[in-house]
Design a protein around this motif. Structure first.
Motif, short mmCIF file in Angstrom:
data_model
loop_
_atom_site.label_atom_id
_atom_site.label_comp_id
_atom_site.label_asym_id
_atom_site.label_seq_id
_atom_site.Cartn_x
_atom_site.Cartn_y
_atom_site.Cartn_z
N PRO A 186 -6.74 18.60 39.55
CA PRO A 186 -5.87 17.42 39.37
C PRO A 186 -4.49 17.62 39.99
CG PRO A 186 -6.24 18.54 37.29
CD PRO A 186 -7.13 19.19 38.26
N GLU A 187 -4.04 18.87 40.02
CA GLU A 187 -2.72 19.15 40.59
C GLU A 187 -2.66 18.73 42.06
OE1 GLU A 187 1.08 20.52 39.79
OE2 GLU A 187 -0.67 20.28 38.47
N ALA A 188 -3.73 19.04 42.81
CA ALA A 188 -3.71 18.83 44.26
C ALA A 188 -4.36 17.51 44.67
CB ALA A 188 -4.43 19.98 44.97
N PHE A 189 -5.41 17.11 43.95
CA PHE A 189 -6.16 15.93 44.37
C PHE A 189 -6.21 14.86 43.28
CE2 PHE A 189 -8.23 19.53 46.69
CZ PHE A 189 -7.78 19.19 47.95
N GLY A 190 -5.27 14.91 42.33
CA GLY A 190 -5.32 14.02 41.17
C GLY A 190 -5.10 12.55 41.48
N SER A 191 -4.58 12.23 42.65
CA SER A 191 -4.43 10.82 43.03
C SER A 191 -4.52 10.75 44.55
CB SER A 191 -3.08 10.29 42.56
OG SER A 191 -2.04 10.85 43.33
N ILE A 192 -4.71 9.55 45.08
CA ILE A 192 -4.84 9.43 46.54
C ILE A 192 -3.55 9.88 47.25
CG2 ILE A 192 -5.30 7.84 48.44
CD1 ILE A 192 -7.10 6.26 46.59
N PRO A 193 -2.36 9.45 46.79
CA PRO A 193 -1.15 9.94 47.47
C PRO A 193 -1.06 11.46 47.48
CG PRO A 193 -0.59 8.12 46.02
CD PRO A 193 -2.02 8.47 45.74
N LYS A 194 -1.40 12.11 46.36
CA LYS A 194 -1.38 13.58 46.32
C LYS A 194 -2.36 14.16 47.32
CE LYS A 194 0.05 14.58 41.57
NZ LYS A 194 -0.50 14.53 40.20
N ALA A 195 -3.57 13.56 47.38
CA ALA A 195 -4.62 14.09 48.26
C ALA A 195 -4.25 13.91 49.73
CB ALA A 195 -5.95 13.41 47.96
N MET A 196 -3.32 12.98 50.01
CA MET A 196 -2.95 12.74 51.40
C MET A 196 -2.32 13.97 52.04
SD MET A 196 -1.48 8.90 51.66
CE MET A 196 -2.58 7.49 51.82
N TRP A 197 -1.61 14.76 51.26
CA TRP A 197 -1.00 15.98 51.80
C TRP A 197 -2.06 16.87 52.42
CZ3 TRP A 197 2.96 18.18 53.74
CH2 TRP A 197 3.13 19.57 53.73
N TRP A 198 -3.15 17.14 51.64
CA TRP A 198 -4.23 17.96 52.16
C TRP A 198 -4.87 17.29 53.38
CZ3 TRP A 198 -9.33 16.37 52.56
CH2 TRP A 198 -10.22 17.34 53.06
N ALA A 199 -5.10 15.97 53.27
CA ALA A 199 -5.80 15.26 54.34
C ALA A 199 -5.02 15.34 55.65
CB ALA A 199 -6.02 13.80 53.94
N LEU A 200 -3.71 15.16 55.57
CA LEU A 200 -2.89 15.18 56.79
C LEU A 200 -2.85 16.59 57.39
CD1 LEU A 200 -1.47 13.06 58.33
CD2 LEU A 200 0.61 13.52 57.08
N ILE A 201 -2.65 17.59 56.53
CA ILE A 201 -2.59 18.98 56.99
C ILE A 201 -3.91 19.39 57.65
CG2 ILE A 201 -2.37 21.38 56.19
CD1 ILE A 201 0.22 19.62 56.26
N THR A 202 -5.02 18.81 57.17
CA THR A 202 -6.33 19.15 57.74
C THR A 202 -6.62 18.36 59.00
OG1 THR A 202 -7.11 19.63 55.51
CG2 THR A 202 -8.78 19.30 57.20
N LEU A 203 -6.32 17.05 58.98
CA LEU A 203 -6.62 16.20 60.15
C LEU A 203 -5.80 16.63 61.37
CD1 LEU A 203 -6.89 12.64 58.57
CD2 LEU A 203 -8.68 13.85 59.83
N THR A 204 -4.60 17.17 61.14
CA THR A 204 -3.79 17.61 62.28
C THR A 204 -4.10 19.06 62.65
OG1 THR A 204 -2.03 18.22 60.75
CG2 THR A 204 -1.91 16.04 61.71
N THR A 205 -5.10 19.66 62.02
CA THR A 205 -5.53 21.06 62.22
C THR A 205 -4.41 22.07 61.98
OG1 THR A 205 -5.10 21.41 64.58
CG2 THR A 205 -7.12 20.25 64.04
N VAL A 206 -3.37 21.66 61.21
CA VAL A 206 -2.33 22.63 60.86
C VAL A 206 -2.90 23.64 59.87
CG1 VAL A 206 -0.14 22.93 59.66
CG2 VAL A 206 -0.37 21.15 61.38
N GLY A 207 -3.49 23.14 58.79
CA GLY A 207 -4.20 24.01 57.85
C GLY A 207 -3.36 25.06 57.18
N TYR A 208 -2.36 24.64 56.36
CA TYR A 208 -1.56 25.63 55.64
C TYR A 208 -2.42 26.49 54.72
CZ TYR A 208 2.78 23.23 56.90
OH TYR A 208 3.82 22.69 57.57
N GLY A 209 -3.35 25.83 54.03
CA GLY A 209 -4.16 26.56 53.07
C GLY A 209 -3.54 26.61 51.69
N ASP A 210 -2.42 25.88 51.46
CA ASP A 210 -1.87 25.86 50.10
C ASP A 210 -2.75 25.04 49.17
OD1 ASP A 210 -1.24 23.58 51.48
OD2 ASP A 210 0.71 23.28 50.57
#
Lengths: 330, 330, 330, 330
Positions: A186-210
């Motif tokens: 829930p901390e990372a994916f508990g809502s769509i706005p929160k999940a956007m951080w992961w989605a953007l980091i992944t779609l741009t192939t940056v991939g922090y891994g946090d």
């Protein structure tokens, strides 16, 4: 009054003209470029407490010098505006007003404005950022940036489409990962706005891994999104590659047209030569390439010229040249 | 003296000539390439304590052999410099001096220099790195690298513009994240120079994840920077793609011009054929492609030839040959 | 009945026509676009508990309004379907059925469907995602997306091949890392499916770093996979770059053909001009570029025209026109 | 004997011919493709202990079926080899030997070989990987892969140069970071080989983040390497983009040449049409594009044809066609 200041204004115009190869103008412009770079570095360093503690007074001194020089430069450029070729036909006051509204003048103003804002107290850290905007003063000195901006403007619709694709993918990726992992993390994916951080980091192939999916289904979906990410990254690369290629051809075509125009009377006068030289630099064409175009066109021109004197095969009289003057659509 | 050593010098010239297909020269050059690779690997391995402890003496022995061979090679190349085609017209001593100043000779010197420095005591680890520079000796043997360097040089202004964009974005990204997260994560974003690490890792889409924004606003801004990062990465890819495409066309055009030149007299002599063969390799054109260009040009040449001498077959009057001799600029 | 409702239907047709530049239609379409965007944002925000707790009733209200408007829009579009140019020749009921089956109509239906599903109780979170699909309604308003989709469809075989390469590499990478690190890190590499997560994250150069090889051999193999990853990422970028370039040329060729067609009778009528204007926008050609093509073709056309009717100006005999009418395939 | 088995062999040849559109052959090939995919999935799943524990017997059964079918297929293909067009002129035994040496036959053999190895006991996990090689059997069914391989082969020298650049950068990056951070983080940067892991992960922009520089100087150097990493990633993208573009043009040129050849006699016979159809698919040219080329060439051909009957403007007798048959070099 204009008769008195005119020679001085002319001299300053020459000194500030960054396209001339006059010794004075090169010196003046190099000094300004150097001061911009030094001042940017000093602002960046000033933000570091350990440095600003020891060398703060030097950095502040550099800034005062820089703002003074830039202010003088700004006023000088405003003063000489009526002498610029493009404002030639305007009355002085109107020329200055028009120049003051030009993007380069606004950038120059932004470079000195923060100093004035300092008198009315503003947050110091925000002020620092504002001062950094003077880096844009450097764009005046880089002609390739202009080509780059032209390409970006021409392709703005393609980039808008690419951004639209990115937004759609971002919404799809974040909403599905929210469905899949929302309850597990829930901390990372508990809502769509929160999940956007992961989605953007992944779609741009940056991939922090946090933040990474941990459930099997989340990993399958996440893997799919990384693959889509390759496509998202490939879009602007593809658009730019084809746009640069296109711009190159357009520049060459324009140069060829200019050569053709200059050769209409069969010769290239020194003025025409000077003009072609300027165009060659403006269009970013290598000297070798430009030379080849010139020779090709001269060969074709001489052919046309001789054709003009050639005769009709029936009666022996000369034929209109256009019969062999075939324009090529591409 | 020259009469005595001349035959030996000629033999060494042949043996070291990497473009010839002589058996001896292939053997010599393969041996040198092999020694470069072995010596690079041994330097890399020597830095690993567990390996240098056990096999240190072997690695040191390899290095002594390598430096000895490279020294002999360097002196030999210096000696035979007057025999090189491009220094033909110079007196021997001047030819050697000029050769010693050439980039390849300097690389060769750098490959043996660190050994000499070892006598005056320098930090051993720094010396190791210097010795690794001998990897550049390999560029002598890779003709495609030359094409690559040509492209990079031609596009140097575009790359400079791309770097300028990167620097502007780096300063903007690091100063804003410093404003936003500077107080929350002073360790990572406490100053603009500190924040540059995150900004660079993000703009290049590397994304280590050792430093990431944690506030909502930092994440929104960070997400924006990742999107800009895609553009930053796309710029050089786009520039290179269009430049490679352009270089390919230029190489083909140059080859076509050479074929045209060779066909001016209607035939390709064995010398001309040999020359075209060399050009084909130099321009990185595939044999199949080269063959096609050759056949096309031969067909056009024979057409022109016949057109020039041909009269109308019926009435014997000459036909306007230039009507079909249309040069195409692109 | 049709005689009564026909004027209203015509008016609605005009109001909903997104390609017209009528004031009413621009207003209506901007309102719909605005409502789509607001409704998407409200759905995204609603998923955040802290926001839906406080502003939930506003967000739900926005959704009710959006669904109502979209429902009216859907029914209106269905009603006016017989007036659309492409369904002109069909009977009204058949036109409506055909329209209802079109992709845009299905997207419009999907935008309102979830509301209806809410009456039969479904998981609320899944419903939310479904409602987000209305973002695709925006594709109606972006003409560049159409170009993008055309390119993707044309290159679907290349992308399939790229995906095939990715799958092969994924299987090879995950099975070998499973062999190498399976026993050291059973959690991450204990089976091929588990190892696929690492393989995919690495091949796409995302590189979260949540799972990395730790054994020396694993690192050597992992390094190799990262290099292959560059290639995997380069594939779609290369395909897209060449496809965009190709599409650009095709669009220009098509536009040139249309101009040629319009110039067959020697003049461009206002209707033809309007048609060319539409094509120019549809083919995403810049006005400047379009103008150049137009002028080139008009010059060629006038040349052809004169050539066809021209006799030799001296002896009055007709000249062989086709000698200069050379079509160029590229 | 051949007279007896010949009809059966012909039938099997037809059934296995993946380029025919016969119903039987489509069915047979789809079955084989399905079995390959199912068998790959089952091997991948078998490596997961939780799955192989429960469903192990099903997976093993699938493998037995797959290997049996593939063995029969292999033998069948070997048997019908003399009927293949390219081995037509060879005696049966030689045709079979030659076929057995072809890449596709070796891939087919590799797909069944591991089963035989199982009898002599080998490590089970290694065997599993070997069985996965049967995925290459799918390349037989994807014609675009062939284009891809052609491009890769043509550009092999460019890719070798790109790899050479990567190796040089890898050595430079790892040796300098070893100098800078070797003493601070001996675990990660204690030797050049150790430092290579970080250098490779950074140069390829993967960026796991398991190892990152921590000293200020290490971060400055690391940041520089990430920028170089963008260039490293851009190289293959640029090479591929220009190579795909080139291949596209080459394919179209080849198709155009084939059309020209077919049109030499002025008509396209049904056989020629069939041949062009095959070429169109082989060259990956879209039907629309192919049609355009065909029409262009037919228009030019008819022009040539009519020119042949046209007369010399002097004496009225027909002129040789080559005067207007202008080949275009590009």
């Amino acid at each position: 009054m204009p008769s008195k200041t005119a020679p001085l204004r002319k001299k300053i115009t020459l000194a500030l003209d960054d396209s001339s190869r006059d010794r004075l103008s090169i010196t003046v412009n190099l000094l300004i470029i150097g001061l911009i770079i030094i001042s940017i570095i000093s602002i960046v360093l000033e933000s570091e407490p350990s440095i600003s503690g020891t060398y703060g007074h030097i950095l502040r001194y550099i800034d005062v010098v820089a703002v003074s020089v830039f202010s003088v430069e700004y006023l000088a450029r405003l003063w000489i505006a009526p002498d610029l070729p493009k404002y030639k036909d305007l009355p002085p006051s109107k020329a200055r007003l028009k120049y003051a509204m030009s993007p380069m003048a606004i950038i120059d103003l932004l470079a000195i404005l923060p100093m004035l804002l300092a008198f009315i107290s503003v947050d110091l850290r925000f002020l620092r950022i504002l001062r950094l905007l003077r880096i844009f003063k450097l764009t005046r000195y880089n002609s390739t940036i202009t080509t780059l901006l032209t390409v970006l403007r021409n392709e703005s619709r393609s980039f808008a489409a690419a951004c639209f694709v990115l937004v759609i993918m971002l919404i799809i990726a974040s909403s599905f990962i929210y469905l899949i992992e929302g309850k597990t993390q829930p901390e990372a994916f508990g809502s769509i706005p929160k999940a956007m951080w992961w989605a953007l980091i992944t779609l741009t192939t940056v991939g922090y891994g946090d933040v990474t999916p941990i459930t099997p289904m989340g990993k399958v979906f996440g893997g799919l999104i990384t693959v889509i990410g390759i496509g998202i990254v490939a879009l602007p690369a593809g658009i730019l590659a084809s746009a640069f290629s296109e711009q190159l051809h357009k520049n060459k075509d324009n140069y060829r047209d200019a050569v053709k125009q200059a050769l209409l009377d069969g010769v290239i006068t020194p003025e025409e030569y000077q003009h072609l030289k300027t165009l060659q630099e403006q269009f970013d064409i290598e000297p070798e390439e430009a030379n080849k175009i010139l020779q090709n066109q001269m060969a074709m021109s001489s052919k046309n010229q001789s054709a003009k004197t050639d005769a009709c095969p029936h009666c022996g009289k000369s034929l209109p040249a256009k019969l062999i003057d075939i324009d090529q659509p591409e």
